[in-house]
Design an enzyme around this catalytic site. Structure first.
Site, PDB file in Angstrom:
ATOM      1  N   SER A  21      35.817  13.415  27.644  1.00 37.60           N
ATOM      2  CA  SER A  21      35.394  12.748  27.094  1.00 37.60           C
ATOM      3  C   SER A  21      36.594  11.721  27.152  1.00 37.60           C
ATOM      4  O   SER A  21      37.999  12.047  27.703  1.00 37.60           O
ATOM      5  CB  SER A  21      35.831  12.506  25.227  1.00 37.60           C
ATOM      6  OG  SER A  21      36.902  11.766  24.570  1.00 37.60           O
ATOM      7  N   SER A  23      38.567   9.192  25.600  1.00 40.48           N
ATOM      8  CA  SER A  23      38.663   8.716  24.282  1.00 40.48           C
ATOM      9  C   SER A  23      40.506   9.447  24.062  1.00 40.48           C
ATOM     10  O   SER A  23      41.002   8.755  23.911  1.00 40.48           O
ATOM     11  CB  SER A  23      37.947   9.232  22.847  1.00 40.48           C
ATOM     12  OG  SER A  23      37.176   8.796  22.862  1.00 40.48           O
ATOM     13  N   LYS A  74      26.608  13.698  17.338  1.00 43.06           N
ATOM     14  CA  LYS A  74      26.191  11.648  16.241  1.00 43.06           C
ATOM     15  C   LYS A  74      25.574  11.590  15.255  1.00 43.06           C
ATOM     16  O   LYS A  74      25.451  11.191  14.832  1.00 43.06           O
ATOM     17  CB  LYS A  74      26.153  10.533  17.480  1.00 43.06           C
ATOM     18  CG  LYS A  74      27.440  10.392  18.181  1.00 43.06           C
ATOM     19  CD  LYS A  74      27.056   9.484  19.901  1.00 43.06           C
ATOM     20  CE  LYS A  74      27.978   8.861  20.089  1.00 43.06           C
ATOM     21  NZ  LYS A  74      27.493   7.524  21.170  1.00 43.06           N
ATOM     22  N   ASN A  95      29.989   7.540  15.168  1.00 42.63           N
ATOM     23  CA  ASN A  95      30.746   8.467  15.934  1.00 42.63           C
ATOM     24  C   ASN A  95      32.264   8.154  15.769  1.00 42.63           C
ATOM     25  O   ASN A  95      33.098   8.461  15.890  1.00 42.63           O
ATOM     26  CB  ASN A  95      30.312   7.054  17.090  1.00 42.63           C
ATOM     27  CG  ASN A  95      31.626   5.766  16.890  1.00 42.63           C
ATOM     28  OD1 ASN A  95      30.357   5.629  15.773  1.00 42.63           O
ATOM     29  ND2 ASN A  95      31.436   4.596  18.015  1.00 42.63           N
ATOM     30  N   ASP A 110      29.415   1.351  17.965  1.00 46.85           N
ATOM     31  CA  ASP A 110      28.592   1.140  19.325  1.00 46.85           C
ATOM     32  C   ASP A 110      28.396  -0.144  19.531  1.00 46.85           C
ATOM     33  O   ASP A 110      28.746  -1.233  20.729  1.00 46.85           O
ATOM     34  CB  ASP A 110      27.806   2.541  20.037  1.00 46.85           C
ATOM     35  CG  ASP A 110      28.378   3.833  20.400  1.00 46.85           C
ATOM     36  OD1 ASP A 110      29.099   3.680  20.836  1.00 46.85           O
ATOM     37  OD2 ASP A 110      27.405   4.999  20.499  1.00 46.85           O
ATOM     38  N   ASN A 159      10.565   1.752  28.617  1.00 49.03           N
ATOM     39  CA  ASN A 159      11.023   2.677  28.790  1.00 49.03           C
ATOM     40  C   ASN A 159       9.957   2.768  29.564  1.00 49.03           C
ATOM     41  O   ASN A 159       8.818   2.739  29.022  1.00 49.03           O
ATOM     42  CB  ASN A 159      11.093   3.156  27.433  1.00 49.03           C
ATOM     43  CG  ASN A 159      11.938   4.456  27.242  1.00 49.03           C
ATOM     44  OD1 ASN A 159      13.208   4.633  28.494  1.00 49.03           O
ATOM     45  ND2 ASN A 159      11.389   5.581  26.655  1.00 49.03           N
ATOM     46  N   ILE A 224      25.068  -0.804  30.182  1.00 48.78           N
ATOM     47  CA  ILE A 224      26.221  -0.193  28.889  1.00 48.78           C
ATOM     48  C   ILE A 224      27.110   1.354  29.724  1.00 48.78           C
ATOM     49  O   ILE A 224      27.357   2.190  29.478  1.00 48.78           O
ATOM     50  CB  ILE A 224      25.614   0.276  27.726  1.00 48.78           C
ATOM     51  CG1 ILE A 224      24.792   1.701  27.605  1.00 48.78           C
ATOM     52  CG2 ILE A 224      25.120  -1.098  27.107  1.00 48.78           C
ATOM     53  CD1 ILE A 224      24.568   1.957  26.160  1.00 48.78           C
TER      54      ILE A 224
HETATM   55  P1  ATR Z   1      21.656   7.993  25.864  1.00 50.02           P
HETATM   56  O1  ATR Z   1      21.691   8.536  24.276  1.00 50.02           O
HETATM   57  O2  ATR Z   1      22.067   7.822  26.435  1.00 50.02           O
HETATM   58  O3  ATR Z   1      20.354   6.828  25.667  1.00 50.02           O
HETATM   59  P2  ATR Z   1      19.108   9.288  26.463  1.00 50.02           P
HETATM   60  O4  ATR Z   1      18.765   9.458  24.967  1.00 50.02           O
HETATM   61  O5  ATR Z   1      18.749  10.899  27.273  1.00 50.02           O
HETATM   62  O6  ATR Z   1      20.465   9.183  26.475  1.00 50.02           O
HETATM   63  O7  ATR Z   1      17.904   8.007  26.839  1.00 50.02           O
HETATM   64  C1  ATR Z   1      18.175   7.584  27.736  1.00 50.02           C
HETATM   65  C2  ATR Z   1      16.952   6.887  28.351  1.00 50.02           C
HETATM   66  O8  ATR Z   1      17.197   6.530  30.114  1.00 50.02           O
HETATM   67  C3  ATR Z   1      15.553   6.708  27.943  1.00 50.02           C
HETATM   68  O9  ATR Z   1      15.197   5.676  27.839  1.00 50.02           O
HETATM   69  C4  ATR Z   1      14.775   7.645  28.832  1.00 50.02           C
HETATM   70  O10 ATR Z   1      14.150   7.266  29.844  1.00 50.02           O
HETATM   71  P3  ATR Z   1      12.543   8.769  28.899  1.00 50.02           P
HETATM   72  O11 ATR Z   1      12.638   8.042  27.574  1.00 50.02           O
HETATM   73  O12 ATR Z   1      11.243   8.053  29.578  1.00 50.02           O
HETATM   74  O13 ATR Z   1      13.158   9.440  29.330  1.00 50.02           O
HETATM   75  C5  ATR Z   1      15.675   6.868  30.525  1.00 50.02           C
HETATM   76  N1  ATR Z   1      15.877   7.012  31.835  1.00 50.02           N
HETATM   77  C6  ATR Z   1      16.962   8.991  32.316  1.00 50.02           C
HETATM   78  N2  ATR Z   1      16.419   8.591  33.642  1.00 50.02           N
HETATM   79  C7  ATR Z   1      15.545   7.710  33.772  1.00 50.02           C
HETATM   80  C8  ATR Z   1      15.122   7.380  35.437  1.00 50.02           C
HETATM   81  N3  ATR Z   1      14.887   7.330  36.434  1.00 50.02           N
HETATM   82  N4  ATR Z   1      13.959   5.874  34.974  1.00 50.02           N
HETATM   83  C9  ATR Z   1      13.698   5.643  34.078  1.00 50.02           C
HETATM   84  N5  ATR Z   1      14.309   5.557  32.870  1.00 50.02           N
HETATM   85  C10 ATR Z   1      15.142   6.932  32.581  1.00 50.02           C
END
Ligand code: ATR
Length: 285
Positions: A21, A23, A74, A95, A110, A159, A224
């Site tokens: 972290s 923070s 969270k 958070n 956030d 997505n 982000i």
């Molecule tokens: P966070 O809380 O940081 O948003 P998360 O809940 O693990 O993390 O979500 C990660 C996001 O990145 C998801 O939208 C994921 O897509 P999936 O829902 O299909 O898993 C996306 N993501 C991660 N790696 C990816 C990749 N190589 N190509 C496309 N999308 C990806």
């Protein structure tokens, strides 16, 4: 109150793991700059230990006046706090915690961090109406909440797993729509804002070629993700001459409301703080 008025106030960040972290670096810098004697401690708390940690906050035995919550707590913290505000409830995660008359309060900063950063580095970013958000995880929920609050009229979630995008769109109502990756380029065309919330392109995974120049006049591309500061998607947008904003400022700005709650001083996000974080990222690259 957790501690007598004359003892320095202490805040925490809890998570599992917690040693990565950033923070503590941010809040200790602000304590130092404000000349305050308070503290900010990382505390490793497992999911099994979370209820006991929360109990020690509420009964004052922990000595903390509040703190931050990170992965994986969270969402679970919402069910343990005495009161979660409307923002935390809308996002479904918190958070930031603080004690108020012996009650444990929870919010999510956030969304504020996202908007405040863009207000700072890309004024006018919210003049447009159409946004595209890539990703449908926890971070995406906070971004969509921020975009709705700033008046975006059409928010497209794109997505890899379309079902996750659909679940988010249903949660946020008719201004938000869900799409798979094959809809990406068509949705980029005419958009005012593009936000990446995924790790797409990192660790060697393929990045689809996106023509950002098809976006609206004065459009902004932002990420982000801040490690690396220039993500593969931001680099692609820059090469195409687009206006871009990196994700580090969101991390800094999301920390502001918590510090003010705990220590009574509203801190500033300065170039000096940004340099401090970049140096830390380089040291641990
Ligand atoms: P966070 O809380 O940081 O948003 P998360 O809940 O693990 O993390 O979500 C990660 C996001 O990145 C998801 O939208 C994921 O897509 P999936 O829902 O299909 O898993 C996306 N993501 C991660 N790696 C990816 C990749 N190589 N190509 C496309 N999308 C990806």
């Amino acid at each position: 109150m957790a501690s007598p008025a004359n003892t320095p106030r202490r805040a925490f960040v809890i998570g599992d793991p917690i040693r990565h972290s950033r923070s503590p670096l941010i809040h200790r810098h602000w304590l130092d700059r404000a000349g305050l004697a308070g503290g900010y401690d990382p505390v490793a708390v497992s999911a099994a230990d979370l209820p006991a940690f929360v109990a020690s906050l509420k009964d004052g035995s922990s000595g903390f006046c509040g703190g931050n919550v990170t992965i994986p707590h969270k969402e679970a913290i919402l069910g343990l706090a005495d009161e979660a505000d409307a923002t935390a409830r809308a996002i479904g995660a918190a958070n930031t915690l603080w004690l108020e008359n012996g009650r444990l309060m929870a919010t999510n900063t956030d969304s504020h961090g996202f908007s405040a950063n863009l207000d700072d580095v890309a004024p006018g970013w919210d003049r447009g109406k159409r946004a595209l958000v890539l990703g449908a995880g926890g971070a995406s929920r906070a971004i969509i909440h921020a975009l709705l609050a700033r008046g975006f009229g059409a928010i497209a979630i794109v997505n890899r797993t379309e079902d996750r995008a659909r679940a988010l769109a249903e949660r946020f109502g008719p201004r938000v729509t869900a799409h798979g990756m094959d809809g990406l380029q068509a949705l980029v065309a005419g958009a005012d804002l593009f936000v990446n919330t995924t790790s797409l392109g990192m660790g060697g995974s393929d990045v689809p070629r996106i023509d950002f120049t098809a976006m609206a006049d004065k459009a902004l591309v932002t990420d982000i993700v801040y490690v690396p500061l220039e993500t593969p998607l931001l680099a692609m947008a820059k090469r195409q001459g687009m206006r871009t904003a990196d994700g580090l400022g969101m991390l800094l700005h999301q920390a502001v409301p918590g510090f003010e709650k705990w220590f009574g001083v509203r801190p500033q996000v300065t170039p000096e703080l940004r340099r401090l974080l970049i140096a830390d990222m380089e040291a641990h690259a």
